[in-house]
Enzyme design. Structure first.
Site, PDB file in Angstrom:
ATOM      1  N   HIS A  72       0.849  -1.184   0.000  1.00 23.73           N
ATOM      2  CA  HIS A  72       0.000   0.000   0.000  1.00 23.73           C
ATOM      3  C   HIS A  72       0.884   1.234   0.000  1.00 23.73           C
ATOM      4  O   HIS A  72       1.878   1.302   0.717  1.00 23.73           O
ATOM      5  CB  HIS A  72      -0.907   0.019   1.237  1.00 23.73           C
ATOM      6  CG  HIS A  72      -2.112  -0.845   1.090  1.00 23.73           C
ATOM      7  ND1 HIS A  72      -3.328  -0.505   1.627  1.00 23.73           N
ATOM      8  CD2 HIS A  72      -2.312  -2.026   0.468  1.00 23.73           C
ATOM      9  CE1 HIS A  72      -4.222  -1.445   1.343  1.00 23.73           C
ATOM     10  NE2 HIS A  72      -3.613  -2.379   0.643  1.00 23.73           N
ATOM     11  N   TYR A 196      -8.955   6.013   7.836  1.00 27.54           N
ATOM     12  CA  TYR A 196      -9.059   6.408   9.243  1.00 27.54           C
ATOM     13  C   TYR A 196     -10.087   7.524   9.348  1.00 27.54           C
ATOM     14  O   TYR A 196      -9.915   8.589   8.742  1.00 27.54           O
ATOM     15  CB  TYR A 196      -7.713   6.916   9.759  1.00 27.54           C
ATOM     16  CG  TYR A 196      -6.661   5.850   9.951  1.00 27.54           C
ATOM     17  CD1 TYR A 196      -6.357   5.381  11.229  1.00 27.54           C
ATOM     18  CD2 TYR A 196      -5.952   5.324   8.871  1.00 27.54           C
ATOM     19  CE1 TYR A 196      -5.380   4.413  11.423  1.00 27.54           C
ATOM     20  CE2 TYR A 196      -4.969   4.359   9.057  1.00 27.54           C
ATOM     21  CZ  TYR A 196      -4.692   3.910  10.334  1.00 27.54           C
ATOM     22  OH  TYR A 196      -3.727   2.945  10.529  1.00 27.54           O
ATOM     23  N   PRO A 287      -3.156   0.724  18.904  1.00 25.71           N
ATOM     24  CA  PRO A 287      -3.035   0.187  17.550  1.00 25.71           C
ATOM     25  C   PRO A 287      -3.230   1.209  16.429  1.00 25.71           C
ATOM     26  O   PRO A 287      -3.068   0.859  15.263  1.00 25.71           O
ATOM     27  CB  PRO A 287      -4.126  -0.880  17.496  1.00 25.71           C
ATOM     28  CG  PRO A 287      -5.153  -0.418  18.489  1.00 25.71           C
ATOM     29  CD  PRO A 287      -4.372   0.234  19.584  1.00 25.71           C
ATOM     30  N   LYS A 291       1.900  -0.176  14.938  1.00 31.56           N
ATOM     31  CA  LYS A 291       3.318  -0.263  15.244  1.00 31.56           C
ATOM     32  C   LYS A 291       3.746  -1.454  16.103  1.00 31.56           C
ATOM     33  O   LYS A 291       4.944  -1.749  16.180  1.00 31.56           O
ATOM     34  CB  LYS A 291       3.763   1.023  15.970  1.00 31.56           C
ATOM     35  CG  LYS A 291       3.701   2.252  15.120  1.00 31.56           C
ATOM     36  CD  LYS A 291       4.684   2.159  13.980  1.00 31.56           C
ATOM     37  CE  LYS A 291       4.391   3.177  12.913  1.00 31.56           C
ATOM     38  NZ  LYS A 291       4.914   2.781  11.615  1.00 31.56           N
ATOM     39  N   TYR A 379       4.644   6.489   9.638  1.00 33.39           N
ATOM     40  CA  TYR A 379       3.716   5.388   9.382  1.00 33.39           C
ATOM     41  C   TYR A 379       4.410   4.246   8.645  1.00 33.39           C
ATOM     42  O   TYR A 379       4.209   3.070   8.968  1.00 33.39           O
ATOM     43  CB  TYR A 379       2.519   5.890   8.572  1.00 33.39           C
ATOM     44  CG  TYR A 379       1.332   4.954   8.613  1.00 33.39           C
ATOM     45  CD1 TYR A 379       0.330   5.109   9.578  1.00 33.39           C
ATOM     46  CD2 TYR A 379       1.201   3.913   7.707  1.00 33.39           C
ATOM     47  CE1 TYR A 379      -0.748   4.242   9.620  1.00 33.39           C
ATOM     48  CE2 TYR A 379       0.127   3.043   7.736  1.00 33.39           C
ATOM     49  CZ  TYR A 379      -0.848   3.219   8.701  1.00 33.39           C
ATOM     50  OH  TYR A 379      -1.915   2.347   8.750  1.00 33.39           O
TER      51      TYR A 379
END
Length: 385
Positions: A72, A196, A287, A291, A379
């Site tokens: 991704h 998100y 979460p 990570k 990220y």
């Protein structure tokens, strides 16, 4: 029985450590209190950082990942009914994430260790760790096993036995006033990238585990009764929180459903004598930043390098610095995970001023290349040192 390194826990941290040590000619024995079936089937993380993917490929255990992993290159932030894409790869210098379930990582590594003659004791009971000797004792198939070793690696999770035997340690912890209700659904993902969502009703996340299986989450009260959430109620709430123009949510049979509390936790130091903690035994992150697994694998990479140096040359420099080396990354990841969590969730009792600050942060991230780059490079995972 004797080995060089006794590893407690057959999750990603323990298995990767055993594999890395094997590649350096160092013997290890892995002791796990759960059954192999349980460990290989429990659904946990599914987002692998670039560094994690690179390590699995470089050490020859990426056949399943290369075949079934889903790279991704961006994520979406959804608020006020509008979705904003963060181009991770573009902003991070070509790095990306890969979707590949933790259970698949564990299964791949278990097969690799067994194929190489590795010793793995599943369903071990009454595990006792003595770092002073060092020695590990446990019951397996009705027999008491005594395992003498040079080092003990505590990869046995937050509720394991290894952290309990550290004679002096400081814990830093934050409990969050919400939890995640997560479902695994037998339906193709409704979006090509993770979404998100920040809404007045709470956070939601659209994720996936494969081209045919979706993973979705809702922010709920940590004391919420799971039985009160029927499949229909979950889907209805997901529809509301993830709604935005030109898009629709696909529904399918719910395969699993669970509520997960959220906390931040760090234990310092991560070592004492010949005992070294790694992964969830030493630290927990919420979460939101994806990570936990990645941080655990970084820990054992550092530990394997330090142990390899000790066995090769007798130098203890890497082992002595293990905790300090890992904690630099641990606290960077803790900050990022806290920041993502604070930016995206609704906090009970927050006043209008706090709500406006949160909205301002979201607007800044999606309108500033500098702010979006900060999110992107954290990220996908900062380069390993």
């Amino acid at each position: 029985m004797r080995t060089q390194v006794a590893i407690i826990g057959a999750g990603p941290a323990g298995l990767v450590l055993s594999h890395l040590l094997h590649l350096r000619g160092i013997e290890s024995v892995v002791v796990e209190r759960r059954s192999r079936e349980y460990v290989e089937k429990r659904v946990r993380a599914g987002v692998l950082e670039q560094g994690t993917v690179d390590l699995l490929r470089a050490t020859g255990v990426s056949a399943g990942l290369d075949r079934d992993g889903l790279p991704h290159h961006g994520i979406e932030l959804l608020f006020d009914g509008v979705s904003h894409r963060i181009p991770l790869t573009e902003l991070s210098g070509g790095r990306s994430i890969t979707i590949y379930g933790q259970q698949r990582v564990v299964s791949d590594l278990t097969e690799a260790r067994l194929a190489a003659g590795g010793q793995l004791y599943f369903s071990a009971d009454d595990v006792v760790v003595d770092p002073a000797v060092p020695r590990v004792t446990f019951m397996h198939e009705g027999q008491r096993v005594e395992l003498d070793c040079d080092f003990i690696a505590g990869c046995d999770g937050f509720h394991g036995v290894c952290r309990e035997v550290l004679p002096s340690a400081t814990s830093y912890e934050r409990e969050y006033p919400f939890a995640w209700l997560g479902i695994l659904a037998d339906v193709a993902p409704s979006n090509d990238e993770l979404v998100y969502a920040n809404t007045d009703r709470g956070f939601a996340l659209l994720s996936l585990r494969s081209p045919t299986v979706s993973r979705l989450y809702l922010q709920v009260d940590p004391l919420e009764d799971l039985a009160a959430w029927s499949d229909d109620r979950v889907w209805d709430e997901l529809h509301v929180r993830l709604a935005h123009s030109g898009w629709s949510l696909k529904e399918g049979p719910v395969l699993e459903k669970a509520i997960t509390p959220m906390r931040s936790f760090v234990c310092e130091p991560m070592q004492h004598g010949r005992l070294f903690l790694a992964g969830d035994a030493a630290h927990i992150v919420p979460p939101t930043g994806a990570k936990g697994l990645n941080l655990a694998i970084h820990d054992v990479h550092v530990l394997a390098e330090a142990m390899g140096d000790w066995y090769d040359s007798g130098r203890s420099t890497g082992l002595d610095a293990y905790s300090a080396t890992c904690l630099r990354r641990v606290w960077r990841v803790q900050h990022f995970s806290w920041w993502m969590t604070s930016m995206l969730h609704s906090f009970p009792g927050e006043d209008p001023f706090q709500q406006r600050l949160q909205r301002s942060q979201l607007e800044y991230v999606v309108s500033s290349s500098a702010a979006a780059t900060k999110l992107a490079e954290n990220y996908v995972g900062l380069p390993w040192t």
